[in-house]
Design a protein around this motif. Structure first.
Motif, PDB file in Angstrom:
ATOM      1  N   LEU A   1      12.065 -21.400 -10.273  1.00 57.28           N
ATOM      2  CA  LEU A   1      11.551 -22.269  -9.209  1.00 57.28           C
ATOM      3  C   LEU A   1      12.141 -23.666  -9.315  1.00 57.28           C
ATOM      4  O   LEU A   1      12.585 -24.249  -8.312  1.00 57.28           O
ATOM      5  CB  LEU A   1      10.028 -22.330  -9.280  1.00 57.28           C
ATOM      6  N   VAL A   2      12.167 -24.208 -10.528  1.00 54.39           N
ATOM      7  CA  VAL A   2      12.760 -25.543 -10.724  1.00 54.39           C
ATOM      8  C   VAL A   2      14.242 -25.516 -10.370  1.00 54.39           C
ATOM      9  O   VAL A   2      14.748 -26.406  -9.667  1.00 54.39           O
ATOM     10  CB  VAL A   2      12.550 -26.011 -12.177  1.00 54.39           C
ATOM     11  N   GLY A   3      14.964 -24.499 -10.853  1.00 54.73           N
ATOM     12  CA  GLY A   3      16.390 -24.405 -10.547  1.00 54.73           C
ATOM     13  C   GLY A   3      16.645 -24.262  -9.059  1.00 54.73           C
ATOM     14  O   GLY A   3      17.592 -24.864  -8.517  1.00 54.73           O
ATOM     15  N   PHE A   4      15.808 -23.490  -8.379  1.00 60.30           N
ATOM     16  CA  PHE A   4      15.980 -23.288  -6.941  1.00 60.30           C
ATOM     17  C   PHE A   4      15.672 -24.558  -6.164  1.00 60.30           C
ATOM     18  O   PHE A   4      16.326 -24.851  -5.160  1.00 60.30           O
ATOM     19  CB  PHE A   4      15.076 -22.148  -6.479  1.00 60.30           C
ATOM     20  N   MET A   5      14.699 -25.340  -6.627  1.00 57.60           N
ATOM     21  CA  MET A   5      14.376 -26.612  -5.964  1.00 57.60           C
ATOM     22  C   MET A   5      15.509 -27.616  -6.136  1.00 57.60           C
ATOM     23  O   MET A   5      15.803 -28.400  -5.234  1.00 57.60           O
ATOM     24  CB  MET A   5      13.078 -27.172  -6.517  1.00 57.60           C
ATOM     25  N   VAL A   6      16.162 -27.585  -7.287  1.00 52.31           N
ATOM     26  CA  VAL A   6      17.270 -28.508  -7.541  1.00 52.31           C
ATOM     27  C   VAL A   6      18.510 -28.099  -6.755  1.00 52.31           C
ATOM     28  O   VAL A   6      19.208 -28.933  -6.174  1.00 52.31           O
ATOM     29  CB  VAL A   6      17.576 -28.562  -9.047  1.00 52.31           C
TER      30      VAL A   6
END
Length: 349
Positions: A255-260
């Motif tokens: 989720l964090v990687g996709f948001m970035v």
């Protein structure tokens, strides 16, 4: 009404190994059936080859060790064979699953002393051996039957597995090319290849293999293994810390990687519901022999597997990383258990 009186402690007799393993195998059935529905008879043929090889290899080693054949009835070889048969592409050559299963039973299990003595999950040892040694056939998954121009039936599958060609003369790679014009049929493989070629996530997700949560067929396979995993929890055959920690860590990191970078990384739903994620979380990572044993250790162990899956899928060379993550985490189990074991009553803190 008569009651039986006895002194404490009062406890139910634990399940024996054969019953435990058999019930785990039962919980695999929904996923196997969905996999057969979307990917054809080849999956069942590979499972049959793996089961036959597993029992033959175990009987051979027991005979050479001059041991009784009682371990053949504990169903551990059956479970190992099912996991290997599930993981092998449906139309892979017959010798592939035979080599992998024989190696799992003879080397990864029996040479360590048999059930309960192995340091690593035997099925994952076999899978990594095959993937590293024979990368082309091990990554040659056909797209779901609905996307294939000439979906193979039972006789075509048998012919392709044992001769390399269907009855009409098509090799497995030709069936893939006829279906989507590429040899990268799985969603995770397609995404990783697309990213390395400079395509954005939106462009890749427009491909025919994608749809719904995480790709046609694969999302339903993972949902079926999730249902089987929940049954394992309901029957108390496994405990929740490992799957929860693994899936939770994988979800948060993705989720964090996709948001970035939404167009340059795999999204959380694709991570969770494609590849071997649910199979790994409930049926592989929870192996009672090679997994951590303490409560806190299981949380750390599961989180470590989730972290490794994300790192390998995102930065490594393999699209699905469950086997590598589990084996690497297996290496850390003695240290995790030693650092997280509860203190005994009266021990100085």
């Amino acid at each position: 009404m008569a009651f039986t009186l006895s002194s404490s402690p009062h406890d139910h007799a634990p399940l024996n190994t054969a019953t435990l393993m058999r019930r785990v195998c039962y919980c695999l059935i929904p996923g196997i059936l969905v996999q057969w529905w979307f990917f054809g008879w080849g999956s069942l043929v590979q499972i049959a080859l793996a089961v036959t090889t597993a029992y033959a290899a175990e009987a051979l080693v027991l005979a050479l060790r001059k041991r009784r054949f009682a371990p053949l009835r504990d169903n551990s070889a059956l479970l190992t064979a099912l996991l290997i048969g599930i993981a092998v592409p449906p139309l892979a050559p017959w010798w592939l699953v035979v080599i992998g299963t024989a190696f799992a039973i003879i080397v990864a299990k029996q040479l360590y002393g048999g059930l309960g003595q192995n340091l690593f999950n035997p099925a994952m040892v076999a899978y990594v051996l095959l993937l590293v040694s024979f990368p082309l056939p091990m990554t040659s998954w056909l797209p779901p039957l609905a996307l294939q121009t000439y979906p193979p039936g039972l006789l075509d599958s048998l012919s392709a597995i044992f001769t390399g060609f269907t009855l009409d003369g098509f090799a497995p790679h030709q069936l893939r090319e006829l279906a989507d014009g590429t040899t990268m049929a799985t969603p995770l493989d397609t995404l990783k290849t697309g990213f390395t070629q400079g395509h954005t996530g939106s462009e890749i997700l427009a491909g025919p293999v994608f749809g719904g949560l995480a790709g046609i067929g694969w999302q339903w396979v993972n949902l079926a293994y999730l249902a089987g995993g929940l049954a394992l929890l309901r029957l108390r055959l496994i405990s929740w810390p490992i799957p929860l920690a693994m899936l939770g860590t994988l979800f948060l990191l993705s989720l964090v990687g996709f948001m970035v970078s939404p167009d340059g990384t795999i999204g959380p739903m694709m991570h969770l519901f494609s590849g071997a994620t649910m199979l790994g979380a409930f049926f592989i990572a929870t192996d009672p022999v090679s997994a951590a044993t303490t409560f806190r250790g299981r949380l750390v162990y599961g989180a470590l597997i989730g972290l490794l899956i994300y790192l390998v899928r995102t930065f490594g060379g393999y699209p699905d990383a469950v086997a590598f993550a589990v084996l690497l985490a297996n290496m850390t189990v003695p240290m995790i258990d030693s650092l997280t074991k509860p203190k005994t009553y009266g021990e100085a803190r």
